[in-house]
Enzyme design. Structure first.
Site, mmCIF file in Angstrom:
data_model
loop_
_atom_site.group_PDB
_atom_site.id
_atom_site.type_symbol
_atom_site.label_atom_id
_atom_site.label_comp_id
_atom_site.label_asym_id
_atom_site.label_seq_id
_atom_site.Cartn_x
_atom_site.Cartn_y
_atom_site.Cartn_z
ATOM 1 N N ASP A 39 62.782 -30.080 76.982
ATOM 2 C CA ASP A 39 61.719 -28.862 77.306
ATOM 3 C C ASP A 39 61.819 -28.459 78.739
ATOM 4 O OD1 ASP A 39 59.297 -27.596 77.148
ATOM 5 O OD2 ASP A 39 58.240 -29.331 76.184
ATOM 6 N N ASP A 40 62.120 -27.403 79.025
ATOM 7 C CA ASP A 40 62.146 -26.422 80.216
ATOM 8 C C ASP A 40 63.646 -27.088 80.916
ATOM 9 O OD1 ASP A 40 59.902 -25.402 79.395
ATOM 10 O OD2 ASP A 40 58.599 -26.191 81.284
ATOM 11 N N CYS A 80 58.144 -21.796 74.956
ATOM 12 C CA CYS A 80 58.291 -23.008 74.138
ATOM 13 C C CYS A 80 58.092 -22.861 72.596
ATOM 14 C CB CYS A 80 57.191 -24.001 74.544
ATOM 15 S SG CYS A 80 57.046 -25.408 73.540
ATOM 16 N N ARG A 84 60.733 -22.842 69.635
ATOM 17 C CA ARG A 84 60.826 -24.006 68.371
ATOM 18 C C ARG A 84 60.722 -23.514 67.009
ATOM 19 N NH1 ARG A 84 59.511 -28.921 71.459
ATOM 20 N NH2 ARG A 84 59.797 -28.039 73.555
ATOM 21 N N LYS A 134 57.368 -33.713 70.277
ATOM 22 C CA LYS A 134 56.490 -32.733 70.666
ATOM 23 C C LYS A 134 56.629 -31.855 69.664
ATOM 24 C CE LYS A 134 56.033 -28.911 73.866
ATOM 25 N NZ LYS A 134 56.498 -28.283 75.260
ATOM 26 N N HIS A 136 54.103 -28.436 68.817
ATOM 27 C CA HIS A 136 53.732 -27.154 69.601
ATOM 28 C C HIS A 136 53.879 -26.000 68.620
ATOM 29 C CE1 HIS A 136 53.071 -25.569 73.842
ATOM 30 N NE2 HIS A 136 52.371 -24.973 72.828
ATOM 31 N N SER A 172 52.474 -29.382 74.433
ATOM 32 C CA SER A 172 52.627 -29.687 75.827
ATOM 33 C C SER A 172 51.455 -30.265 76.231
ATOM 34 C CB SER A 172 52.751 -28.577 76.720
ATOM 35 O OG SER A 172 54.134 -27.788 76.340
ATOM 36 N N HIS A 270 59.688 -30.803 81.106
ATOM 37 C CA HIS A 270 58.513 -30.079 81.195
ATOM 38 C C HIS A 270 57.505 -30.957 82.280
ATOM 39 C CE1 HIS A 270 54.677 -28.031 80.028
ATOM 40 N NE2 HIS A 270 55.560 -27.355 79.562
ATOM 41 N N ASP A 322 64.557 -25.970 74.833
ATOM 42 C CA ASP A 322 63.980 -24.886 74.576
ATOM 43 C C ASP A 322 63.915 -23.596 75.305
ATOM 44 O OD1 ASP A 322 62.095 -25.727 76.465
ATOM 45 O OD2 ASP A 322 60.348 -25.957 75.279
ATOM 46 N N ASN A 323 64.131 -23.527 76.612
ATOM 47 C CA ASN A 323 64.187 -22.488 77.347
ATOM 48 C C ASN A 323 64.659 -22.962 78.817
ATOM 49 O OD1 ASN A 323 60.759 -22.849 76.711
ATOM 50 N ND2 ASN A 323 61.600 -23.412 78.750
ATOM 51 N N LYS A 348 62.687 -19.874 83.340
ATOM 52 C CA LYS A 348 61.757 -19.967 81.922
ATOM 53 C C LYS A 348 60.930 -18.739 82.294
ATOM 54 C CE LYS A 348 57.900 -22.561 80.232
ATOM 55 N NZ LYS A 348 57.050 -23.951 80.368
#
Length: 526
Positions: A39-40, A80, A84, A134, A136, A172, A270, A322-323, A348
């Site tokens: 994540d991130d 995010c 996904r 996670k 989301h 998140s 993240h 994810d990014n 991001k």
């Protein structure tokens, strides 16, 4: 054979048989599949991709050394939730109702009932399926905030999208409803309240006790529902423990030929950046570096489990993010000399490469020819559905994986003739919601009411420093036609045109509403 059309299932099965015969690998044709989704995490946050990194990632580097590093791989969006959605469905996320931003914890699920996902695809081929981490993508919790009935099940969640097992958190951590959900319930439900608390080791926040009995008693700020036993820095340990526990229950059957699929989306790196104490002081990039080091450690735990259980050889592992990195990347360059973007422009939320060009490693000892190589052509996370469908010999119907193109030939053939169809990416925040399309060397960023169109040659200028739009107007026109067709046909790949979930939306600045209406398939079309 060009991968613009892909390989059919029988061809791929024959290719697998030839490969296994050539290598002497005595394995089933269908591999176990593990997708680890961070994540991130930026492109520069893996040592194998960034020799100047200020921390070490030996287990990510092992994935690269023993697999294929895709150096031009992209999340479908720069935030995010939409990324996904695309990874799980093979469909670009702006085709849904979500045109901007992300979901909170509680909302009608973005994945419609009946839409094929990675989990439902593989389940239909006899796989056991699990998601740990996670989500989301929306959940339906019982009751309303302040009047929950946690004896009732949570609905519209991973168990309704093809997964047999779920353990994790809804979204998140800053969106609340924080509890260790297993299945449709949490053993300790989120009956207390909190808000973001100062993080003495980073520029973000913490979610940790003590918690309050009522929203009024919680600290100032957004009032988050939280379980008494929830602590932010337990996420990585708990998720990895549960993933290993679940795989352990499948191991005997997997050795006998019943494969499994594990989707493991971590919450790191993240915010909140909260490495456990045993990782403090490691690396040379502060708490963020420690958090990535901790993440890498847990990837190593997954690898060790697979080896110990004799499952390593025929398990296909995908690792990606994810990014791009959160805005704190700027401070890491200044304070530590560490560039989480890997030298790309933006981070991001950005339409530029740093927003969506991410680490992407694939390791599969039984299936990858000449491991330790890189592939520098474009691919997308959206391509995973078609790729896995190719590998397990499952045809995709017209209304599934509309934007997913199999890159399976790249895994087995280092000289594969793989030519990715135009790949659409998206900026998503900071007032910039532009679309981009990449085809071969060239990337066009579509204009909006504040920006003219921009054109970059990513081979010559991967940092996007020189706009070539004025020099190559025909290239601009060609790429504009490509993305317009992708938007209005409801798909990137060959096949019957499909509807988007809405009519024309405001961010399609280059397509007039009437032109969209004339070209797009209506939502209620047969």
């Amino acid at each position: 054979m060009s991968s613009r059309t892909g390989l059919n299932g029988p061809f791929w099965s024959a290719a697998l048989s030839c490969l296994f015969a050539a290598t002497g690998a005595a394995v089933a044709a269908a591999p176990n599949v593990v997708i680890i989704y961070t994540d991130d995490q930026g492109f520069g946050d893996a040592g194998a991709l960034n020799p100047e990194a200020k921390f070490e990632t030996p287990h990510l580097d092992r994935l690269a050394a023993e697999g294929v590093s895709f150096t031009h791989a992209h999340s479908a969006d720069s935030v995010c939730t939409p990324s996904r959605y695309a990874l799980l469905t093979g469909r670009l996320p702006w085709r849904t109702i979500l045109k901007r931003g992300v979901f909170g914890a509680e909302r009608k699920g973005l994945i419609e009932d009946g839409r094929m996902t990675l989990a439902s695809l593989l389940k239909s081929r006899g796989y056991k399926t699990a998601m740990v981490g996670k989500w989301h993508l929306g959940m339906d919790f019982p009751g309303e905030r302040g009047a929950r009935d946690w004896s009732r099940p949570t609905l519209d969640m991973p168990l309704d999208k093809g997964f047999d097992y779920f353990y994790g958190v809804p979204a998140s951590l800053n969106y609340g409803v924080l509890a260790w959900f297993e299945g449709r319930r949490a053993a300790v439900p989120p009956t207390l309240y909190t808000a973001k608390k100062p993080n003495p080791r980073y520029v973000d926040y913490r979610i940790r006790p003590p918690y309050a009995e009522t929203p009024a008693d919680a600290p100032r700020g957004q009032k988050l529902e939280v379980a008494p036993d929830f602590i932010d820095n337990e996420c990585l340990v708990r998720f990895t423990d549960k993933a290993i526990e679940w795989m352990g229950r499948q191991a005997a059957e997997a050795r006998d030929g019943t494969p499994f699929f594990l989707y493991l989306p971590y919450t790191s790196p993240h915010y909140p950046v909260c490495p456990r104490p045993e990782f403090h002081g490691r690396g040379e990039a502060g708490a963020y570096g420690e958090f990535v080091i901790e993440t890498d450690h847990h990837v190593g735990r997954i690898l060790t489990f697979l080896e110990d259980e004799g499952l390593d050889e025929n398990t296909l592992i995908v690792f990606t993010s994810d990014n791009g990195p959160e805005n704190s990347w700027k401070g890491r360059i200044e304070n530590y000399g560490h560039d989480s973007r890997g030298g790309f422009r933006g981070g991001k939320r950005s339409v530029y490469e740093g927003g969506h060009r991410v680490p992407f490693f694939v390791r599969w000892p039984a299936g990858i020819a000449e491991p330790g190589r890189t592939w520098d052509g474009p691919i997308g996370q959206v391509d995973l559905l078609a790729t896995l469908a190719e590998i397990v010999g499952a045809p995709l119907p017209d209304d599934a994986g509309e934007d997913s193109q199999s890159f399976a030939p790249v895994l087995t053939d280092p000289s594969a003739d793989f030519d990715r169809l135009p790949l659409v990416t998206h900026g998503n925040g900071g007032g910039d919601y532009r679309y981009a399309v990449t085809d071969g060397d060239w990337k066009l960023i579509l204009g909006d009411d504040r920006h003219a169109a921009e054109l970059y040659n990513l081979t010559d200028d991967p940092a996007e420093t020189t706009d070539r739009a004025a020099e190559f107007p025909d290239r601009v026109a060609e790429l504009t036609r490509s993305i317009t067709e992708i938007v209005t046909r409801g798909r990137t790949t060959p096949g019957a045109p499909q509807p988007n979930d809405t009519g024309h939306w405001d961010d399609l600045h280059w397509i007039a509403p009437a032109a969209y209406a004339a070209a797009a398939v209506p939502r209620d079309a047969p």
